[in-house]
Design a protein around this motif. Sequence first.
Motif, PDB file in Angstrom:
ATOM      1  N   GLY A   1       0.781  -1.224   0.000  1.00  0.00           N
ATOM      2  CA  GLY A   1       0.000   0.000   0.000  1.00  0.00           C
ATOM      3  C   GLY A   1       0.815   1.277   0.000  1.00  0.00           C
ATOM      4  N   ASN A   2       2.055   1.227   0.419  1.00  0.00           N
ATOM      5  CA  ASN A   2       2.901   2.414   0.477  1.00  0.00           C
ATOM      6  C   ASN A   2       3.894   2.496  -0.664  1.00  0.00           C
ATOM      7  OD1 ASN A   2       1.728   3.291   2.910  1.00  0.00           O
ATOM      8  ND2 ASN A   2       3.015   1.870   4.049  1.00  0.00           N
TER       9      ASN A   2
ATOM     10  N   THR B   1       5.459   2.730  -4.608  1.00  0.00           N
ATOM     11  CA  THR B   1       5.328   3.194  -5.985  1.00  0.00           C
ATOM     12  C   THR B   1       6.125   2.234  -6.841  1.00  0.00           C
ATOM     13  OG1 THR B   1       5.068   5.500  -5.344  1.00  0.00           O
ATOM     14  CG2 THR B   1       5.795   5.077  -7.596  1.00  0.00           C
TER      15      THR B   1
ATOM     16  N   GLU C   1      -2.404  -2.405  -9.110  1.00  0.00           N
ATOM     17  CA  GLU C   1      -3.136  -1.148  -8.919  1.00  0.00           C
ATOM     18  C   GLU C   1      -4.089  -1.222  -7.734  1.00  0.00           C
ATOM     19  OE1 GLU C   1      -3.552   1.071 -13.227  1.00  0.00           O
ATOM     20  OE2 GLU C   1      -5.035  -0.443 -12.712  1.00  0.00           O
TER      21      GLU C   1
ATOM     22  N   ARG D   1      -3.563  -2.625  -4.939  1.00  0.00           N
ATOM     23  CA  ARG D   1      -2.863  -2.670  -3.651  1.00  0.00           C
ATOM     24  C   ARG D   1      -1.840  -1.565  -3.441  1.00  0.00           C
ATOM     25  NH1 ARG D   1      -5.441  -5.919  -0.088  1.00  0.00           N
ATOM     26  NH2 ARG D   1      -6.203  -7.747  -1.181  1.00  0.00           N
ATOM     27  N   CYS D   2      -1.260  -1.053  -4.511  1.00  0.00           N
ATOM     28  CA  CYS D   2      -0.136  -0.130  -4.385  1.00  0.00           C
ATOM     29  C   CYS D   2      -0.585   1.324  -4.408  1.00  0.00           C
ATOM     30  CB  CYS D   2       0.861  -0.363  -5.508  1.00  0.00           C
ATOM     31  SG  CYS D   2       1.568  -2.004  -5.458  1.00  0.00           S
ATOM     32  N   ARG D   3       0.239   2.177  -3.827  1.00  0.00           N
ATOM     33  CA  ARG D   3      -0.058   3.601  -3.800  1.00  0.00           C
ATOM     34  C   ARG D   3      -0.085   4.167  -5.206  1.00  0.00           C
ATOM     35  NH1 ARG D   3       3.870   8.000  -2.718  1.00  0.00           N
ATOM     36  NH2 ARG D   3       5.251   6.270  -2.398  1.00  0.00           N
ATOM     37  N   LYS D   4       0.923   3.795  -6.023  1.00  0.00           N
ATOM     38  CA  LYS D   4       1.035   4.358  -7.360  1.00  0.00           C
ATOM     39  C   LYS D   4       1.727   3.364  -8.277  1.00  0.00           C
ATOM     40  CE  LYS D   4       2.545   8.664  -9.538  1.00  0.00           C
ATOM     41  NZ  LYS D   4       3.255   9.928  -9.286  1.00  0.00           N
TER      42      LYS D   4
END
Length: 74
Positions: free
Chosen positions: A10-11, A13, A32, A34-37
């Motif tokens: 989650g944090n 990129t 997409e 799960r991830c921040r960017k």
Amino acid sequence: MLPALLEPLGNLTILIVEDDPVALDLLRIPLERRCRKILTAKKGEVGLKHFKNNVIDIVITDVNLEGKIDGIAV
């Protein structure tokens, strides 16, 4: 248990450099969620530009890319 294992994503990129659109989607779509960017590029030159202009935690790249810069050079 699986969602707990994926929480650290989650944090992050992540940069994905892949010239095959099917392979790119297979990597991009689940990340997409799960991830921040997620940043994507189809050519090494564009991937390198993303890398220079953003804080990237993980790079996933194809070795054989179209263009002047291959995945190893990225």
